[in-house]
Design a protein around this motif. Structure first.
Motif, PDB file in Angstrom:
ATOM      1  N   ALA A  76       0.836  -1.204   0.000  1.00 19.73           N
ATOM      2  CA  ALA A  76       0.000   0.000   0.000  1.00 19.73           C
ATOM      3  C   ALA A  76       0.872   1.256   0.000  1.00 19.73           C
ATOM      4  N   VAL A  77       1.910   1.267   0.814  1.00 18.70           N
ATOM      5  CA  VAL A  77       2.837   2.404   0.867  1.00 18.70           C
ATOM      6  C   VAL A  77       3.539   2.572  -0.473  1.00 18.70           C
ATOM      7  N   GLN A  78       4.001   1.472  -1.071  1.00 22.20           N
ATOM      8  CA  GLN A  78       4.690   1.554  -2.363  1.00 22.20           C
ATOM      9  C   GLN A  78       3.775   2.117  -3.439  1.00 22.20           C
ATOM     10  N   ILE A  79       2.498   1.732  -3.409  1.00 25.39           N
ATOM     11  CA  ILE A  79       1.540   2.240  -4.397  1.00 25.39           C
ATOM     12  C   ILE A  79       1.348   3.739  -4.205  1.00 25.39           C
ATOM     13  N   LEU A  80       1.116   4.172  -2.963  1.00 25.64           N
ATOM     14  CA  LEU A  80       0.925   5.609  -2.717  1.00 25.64           C
ATOM     15  C   LEU A  80       2.187   6.398  -3.053  1.00 25.64           C
ATOM     16  N   ASN A  81       3.350   5.833  -2.771  1.00 27.51           N
ATOM     17  CA  ASN A  81       4.599   6.500  -3.147  1.00 27.51           C
ATOM     18  C   ASN A  81       4.720   6.605  -4.665  1.00 27.51           C
ATOM     19  N   ALA A  82       4.304   5.562  -5.371  1.00 23.97           N
ATOM     20  CA  ALA A  82       4.360   5.582  -6.834  1.00 23.97           C
ATOM     21  C   ALA A  82       3.396   6.626  -7.404  1.00 23.97           C
ATOM     22  N   VAL A  83       2.253   6.804  -6.755  1.00 19.65           N
ATOM     23  CA  VAL A  83       1.306   7.837  -7.179  1.00 19.65           C
ATOM     24  C   VAL A  83       1.920   9.213  -6.956  1.00 19.65           C
ATOM     25  N   GLY A  84       2.732   9.337  -5.901  1.00 18.61           N
ATOM     26  CA  GLY A  84       3.416  10.592  -5.617  1.00 18.61           C
ATOM     27  C   GLY A  84       2.563  11.597  -4.866  1.00 18.61           C
ATOM     28  N   PRO A 112      -4.124  -3.308   5.412  1.00 19.26           N
ATOM     29  CA  PRO A 112      -4.353  -1.871   5.437  1.00 19.26           C
ATOM     30  C   PRO A 112      -5.722  -1.484   4.874  1.00 19.26           C
ATOM     31  N   GLN A 113      -6.094  -0.240   5.192  1.00 17.64           N
ATOM     32  CA  GLN A 113      -7.317   0.355   4.677  1.00 17.64           C
ATOM     33  C   GLN A 113      -7.013   1.779   4.226  1.00 17.64           C
ATOM     34  N   LEU A 114      -7.447   2.083   3.014  1.00 15.57           N
ATOM     35  CA  LEU A 114      -7.207   3.407   2.437  1.00 15.57           C
ATOM     36  C   LEU A 114      -8.507   4.199   2.365  1.00 15.57           C
ATOM     37  N   TYR A 115      -8.426   5.468   2.775  1.00 14.48           N
ATOM     38  CA  TYR A 115      -9.526   6.415   2.648  1.00 14.48           C
ATOM     39  C   TYR A 115      -9.034   7.575   1.796  1.00 14.48           C
ATOM     40  N   ASP A 125      -5.137  -4.917  -2.185  1.00 16.04           N
ATOM     41  CA  ASP A 125      -5.513  -5.575  -3.442  1.00 16.04           C
ATOM     42  C   ASP A 125      -6.334  -4.644  -4.321  1.00 16.04           C
ATOM     43  N   ILE A 126      -7.266  -3.940  -3.725  1.00 18.43           N
ATOM     44  CA  ILE A 126      -8.086  -2.987  -4.471  1.00 18.43           C
ATOM     45  C   ILE A 126      -7.236  -1.802  -4.914  1.00 18.43           C
ATOM     46  N   MET A 127      -6.347  -1.351  -4.036  1.00 12.25           N
ATOM     47  CA  MET A 127      -5.445  -0.255  -4.398  1.00 12.25           C
ATOM     48  C   MET A 127      -4.613  -0.627  -5.618  1.00 12.25           C
ATOM     49  N   LEU A 128      -4.081  -1.839  -5.635  1.00 11.45           N
ATOM     50  CA  LEU A 128      -3.242  -2.269  -6.751  1.00 11.45           C
ATOM     51  C   LEU A 128      -4.042  -2.300  -8.050  1.00 11.45           C
ATOM     52  N   GLU A 129      -5.225  -2.862  -8.000  1.00  9.61           N
ATOM     53  CA  GLU A 129      -6.064  -2.932  -9.195  1.00  9.61           C
ATOM     54  C   GLU A 129      -6.399  -1.528  -9.697  1.00  9.61           C
ATOM     55  N   MET A 130      -6.762  -0.641  -8.776  1.00 11.01           N
ATOM     56  CA  MET A 130      -7.084   0.732  -9.170  1.00 11.01           C
ATOM     57  C   MET A 130      -5.856   1.461  -9.704  1.00 11.01           C
ATOM     58  N   TYR A 131      -4.696   1.216  -9.095  1.00 12.68           N
ATOM     59  CA  TYR A 131      -3.453   1.828  -9.564  1.00 12.68           C
ATOM     60  C   TYR A 131      -3.137   1.380 -10.987  1.00 12.68           C
ATOM     61  N   GLN A 132      -3.262   0.089 -11.237  1.00 11.87           N
ATOM     62  CA  GLN A 132      -2.954  -0.451 -12.565  1.00 11.87           C
ATOM     63  C   GLN A 132      -3.886   0.100 -13.633  1.00 11.87           C
ATOM     64  N   ASN A 134      -5.149   3.183 -13.459  1.00 12.15           N
ATOM     65  CA  ASN A 134      -5.052   4.641 -13.296  1.00 12.15           C
ATOM     66  C   ASN A 134      -6.237   5.249 -12.557  1.00 12.15           C
ATOM     67  N   GLU A 135      -7.101   4.429 -11.988  1.00 14.84           N
ATOM     68  CA  GLU A 135      -8.254   4.943 -11.249  1.00 14.84           C
ATOM     69  C   GLU A 135      -7.825   5.577  -9.934  1.00 14.84           C
ATOM     70  N   LEU A 136      -6.846   4.994  -9.266  1.00 15.69           N
ATOM     71  CA  LEU A 136      -6.412   5.526  -7.977  1.00 15.69           C
ATOM     72  C   LEU A 136      -5.789   6.905  -8.156  1.00 15.69           C
ATOM     73  N   GLN A 137      -4.935   7.045  -9.166  1.00 13.26           N
ATOM     74  CA  GLN A 137      -4.296   8.324  -9.425  1.00 13.26           C
ATOM     75  C   GLN A 137      -5.355   9.401  -9.693  1.00 13.26           C
ATOM     76  N   GLU A 138      -6.352   9.063 -10.508  1.00 14.34           N
ATOM     77  CA  GLU A 138      -7.400  10.017 -10.820  1.00 14.34           C
ATOM     78  C   GLU A 138      -8.204  10.384  -9.581  1.00 14.34           C
ATOM     79  N   MET A 139      -8.549   9.394  -8.763  1.00 16.11           N
ATOM     80  CA  MET A 139      -9.310   9.641  -7.548  1.00 16.11           C
ATOM     81  C   MET A 139      -8.553  10.577  -6.608  1.00 16.11           C
ATOM     82  N   ILE A 140      -7.253  10.347  -6.466  1.00 14.01           N
ATOM     83  CA  ILE A 140      -6.442  11.168  -5.577  1.00 14.01           C
ATOM     84  C   ILE A 140      -6.268  12.583  -6.140  1.00 14.01           C
TER      85      ILE A 140
END
Length: 146
Positions: A76-84, A112-115, A125-132, A134-140
């Motif tokens: 989860a941390v690696q994904i958020l770091n990758a999003v920047g 973990p749990q992300l808000y 798992d959901i974070m990774l799917e959304m990251y792949q 580009n949904e997570l980046q857009e949401m953030i």
């Protein structure tokens, strides 16, 4: 360096795909008669709600961003770091009431749990799917702009 990061995310995705087959059923999918009675104090509920409301991106995890204490929290941390993005973390291992309470707060059994912008997104798992996708980046990005 970027390629190493991508390779770590791919390895984590394979791990999560395997682990997802053994994941517990979320509390929200269990009938109300089978859910446990609330054991979270109002103080704990208020503490969690305050953290979620005060931070555009809030990650409840085991450990902290510098030293995650489980593979899922690390991913989860690696994904958020990758999003920047800017984000805050809460180490649930340092507060048993929050560790148990966050599961009830979100009706999601794992950490973990992300808000994002006050809304529960999911676990790693959901974070990774959304990251792949580009949904997570857009949401953030949308949350940061609001």
């Amino acid at each position: 360096e970027v390629e190493k990061g991508r390779m770590r995310l791919v390895a984590a995705a394979v791990f999560l795909a395997t682990a997802a087959a053994f994941a517990p059923v979320p509390a929200s999918r269990v009938g109300p008669a089978l859910r446990a009675e609330s054991t979270m104090s109002e103080a704990t509920r208020s503490k969690i709600a305050s953290m979620v409301e005060a931070n555009k991106v809030m990650l409840f995890m085991k450990g902290n961003r510098m030293m995650p204490q489980c593979g899922f929290s690390n991913m989860a941390v690696q994904i958020l770091n990758a999003v920047g993005c800017d984000y805050e973390t809460c180490d649930v291992l340092s507060d048993e009431a929050v560790r148990q309470g966050i599961k009830e707060f979100s009706e999601w059994p794992t950490i973990p749990q992300l808000y994002v912008d006050g809304d529960f997104v999911g676990g790693s798992d959901i974070m990774l799917e959304m990251y792949q996708n580009n949904e997570l980046q857009e949401m953030i990005e949308v949350a940061a702009a609001s």
